[in-house]
Design a protein around this motif. Structure first.
Motif, PDB file in Angstrom:
ATOM      1  N   PRO A 269      15.812 -42.232  -8.611  1.00 28.54           N
ATOM      2  CA  PRO A 269      16.203 -41.420  -9.760  1.00 28.54           C
ATOM      3  C   PRO A 269      17.705 -41.198  -9.913  1.00 28.54           C
ATOM      4  O   PRO A 269      18.182 -40.899 -11.001  1.00 28.54           O
ATOM      5  CB  PRO A 269      15.514 -40.079  -9.487  1.00 28.54           C
ATOM      6  N   GLN A 270      18.468 -41.355  -8.813  1.00 27.30           N
ATOM      7  CA  GLN A 270      19.868 -40.962  -8.852  1.00 27.30           C
ATOM      8  C   GLN A 270      20.698 -41.883  -7.952  1.00 27.30           C
ATOM      9  O   GLN A 270      20.297 -42.205  -6.836  1.00 27.30           O
ATOM     10  CB  GLN A 270      19.978 -39.517  -8.358  1.00 27.30           C
ATOM     11  N   THR A 271      21.853 -42.302  -8.444  1.00 25.39           N
ATOM     12  CA  THR A 271      22.765 -43.130  -7.658  1.00 25.39           C
ATOM     13  C   THR A 271      23.286 -42.330  -6.463  1.00 25.39           C
ATOM     14  O   THR A 271      23.582 -41.141  -6.584  1.00 25.39           O
ATOM     15  CB  THR A 271      23.942 -43.592  -8.543  1.00 25.39           C
ATOM     16  N   GLY A 272      23.385 -42.985  -5.306  1.00 24.16           N
ATOM     17  CA  GLY A 272      23.910 -42.322  -4.118  1.00 24.16           C
ATOM     18  C   GLY A 272      23.740 -43.167  -2.878  1.00 24.16           C
ATOM     19  O   GLY A 272      23.345 -44.330  -2.937  1.00 24.16           O
ATOM     20  N   THR A 273      24.040 -42.557  -1.752  1.00 19.87           N
ATOM     21  CA  THR A 273      23.828 -43.170  -0.447  1.00 19.87           C
ATOM     22  C   THR A 273      22.549 -42.585   0.133  1.00 19.87           C
ATOM     23  O   THR A 273      22.389 -41.357   0.163  1.00 19.87           O
ATOM     24  CB  THR A 273      25.019 -42.884   0.481  1.00 19.87           C
ATOM     25  N   TYR A 274      21.658 -43.455   0.595  1.00 22.97           N
ATOM     26  CA  TYR A 274      20.332 -43.031   1.026  1.00 22.97           C
ATOM     27  C   TYR A 274      20.015 -43.498   2.446  1.00 22.97           C
ATOM     28  O   TYR A 274      20.423 -44.586   2.869  1.00 22.97           O
ATOM     29  CB  TYR A 274      19.263 -43.603   0.091  1.00 22.97           C
TER      30      TYR A 274
ATOM     31  N   ILE B 252      20.922 -47.007   6.340  1.00 24.68           N
ATOM     32  CA  ILE B 252      21.637 -46.226   5.342  1.00 24.68           C
ATOM     33  C   ILE B 252      22.205 -47.228   4.356  1.00 24.68           C
ATOM     34  O   ILE B 252      22.870 -48.193   4.752  1.00 24.68           O
ATOM     35  CB  ILE B 252      22.750 -45.379   5.984  1.00 24.68           C
ATOM     36  N   THR B 253      21.921 -47.008   3.068  1.00 27.18           N
ATOM     37  CA  THR B 253      22.308 -47.992   2.055  1.00 27.18           C
ATOM     38  C   THR B 253      22.611 -47.308   0.729  1.00 27.18           C
ATOM     39  O   THR B 253      22.000 -46.280   0.404  1.00 27.18           O
ATOM     40  CB  THR B 253      21.190 -49.043   1.875  1.00 27.18           C
ATOM     41  N   PRO B 254      23.548 -47.866  -0.039  1.00 29.56           N
ATOM     42  CA  PRO B 254      23.769 -47.336  -1.384  1.00 29.56           C
ATOM     43  C   PRO B 254      22.653 -47.807  -2.315  1.00 29.56           C
ATOM     44  O   PRO B 254      22.216 -48.951  -2.236  1.00 29.56           O
ATOM     45  CB  PRO B 254      25.118 -47.934  -1.789  1.00 29.56           C
ATOM     46  N   LEU B 255      22.188 -46.899  -3.173  1.00 25.48           N
ATOM     47  CA  LEU B 255      21.189 -47.229  -4.179  1.00 25.48           C
ATOM     48  C   LEU B 255      21.676 -46.717  -5.519  1.00 25.48           C
ATOM     49  O   LEU B 255      22.398 -45.723  -5.594  1.00 25.48           O
ATOM     50  CB  LEU B 255      19.833 -46.591  -3.841  1.00 25.48           C
ATOM     51  N   THR B 256      21.270 -47.405  -6.567  1.00 28.47           N
ATOM     52  CA  THR B 256      21.660 -47.054  -7.922  1.00 28.47           C
ATOM     53  C   THR B 256      20.443 -46.545  -8.681  1.00 28.47           C
ATOM     54  O   THR B 256      19.334 -47.075  -8.496  1.00 28.47           O
ATOM     55  CB  THR B 256      22.244 -48.301  -8.629  1.00 28.47           C
ATOM     56  N   ALA B 257      20.644 -45.550  -9.525  1.00 27.24           N
ATOM     57  CA  ALA B 257      19.548 -45.057 -10.359  1.00 27.24           C
ATOM     58  C   ALA B 257      18.890 -46.238 -11.071  1.00 27.24           C
ATOM     59  O   ALA B 257      19.578 -47.088 -11.638  1.00 27.24           O
ATOM     60  CB  ALA B 257      20.072 -44.044 -11.375  1.00 27.24           C
ATOM     61  N   GLY B 258      17.574 -46.315 -10.988  1.00 32.61           N
ATOM     62  CA  GLY B 258      16.829 -47.418 -11.601  1.00 32.61           C
ATOM     63  C   GLY B 258      16.446 -48.515 -10.622  1.00 32.61           C
ATOM     64  O   GLY B 258      15.600 -49.350 -10.940  1.00 32.61           O
TER      65      GLY B 258
END
Length: 127
Positions: free
Chosen positions: A43-48, A91-97
């Motif tokens: 749902p939201q761009t961030g580091t996950y 740990i990885t960056p993800l983008t909304a969508g």
């Protein structure tokens, strides 16, 4: 986001891969699941922090990984070894969508997941 497969389900794994359904104990926290509970939309761009585990009832030599938009997330791939526990934490960056899918591959066989906690995927936004 947290989702599991607690049913002891049988999955027909193909060399090219099968997505693991995670219909149980869902806490989606803004994520959305597709109709088969195999793909989850960020749902939201961030580091996950992304973690998963897969527990077949018998040792099976297969691969496991989390796919982001159809491509394996580096560090999530577990190569074929005969075991009853597959897991990874990245740990990885993800983008909304983006879509996330837990996948099994590398063997042509029926795999039975353990009841109770046969498979799970957990995704936590860190920043």
């Amino acid at each position: 986001m947290s989702a599991s497969n607690t049913t002891g389900q049988s999955l027909t794994v193909a060399l090219g891969g099968i997505s693991v359904p995670l219909p149980s104990a869902q806490n989606l926290d803004g994520f959305t699941a597709n109709g088969t509970d195999t793909s989850f939309t960020v749902p939201q761009t961030g580091t996950y922090l992304v973690t998963y585990q897969v527990s077949p009832t018998v040792a099976v030599a297969m691969s496991s990984q989390v796919l982001r938009n159809g491509t394996a997330i580096p560090g999530s791939v577990r190569s074929p070894v005969a075991t009853t526990e597959y897991s990874a934490t990245v740990i990885t960056p993800l983008t909304a969508g983006d879509t996330l899918t837990l996948q099994l591959s590398g063997i042509a066989a029926v795999v039975v997941l353990q009841g109770g906690s046969g498979a799970s995927l957990n995704v936590v936004r860190l920043a």
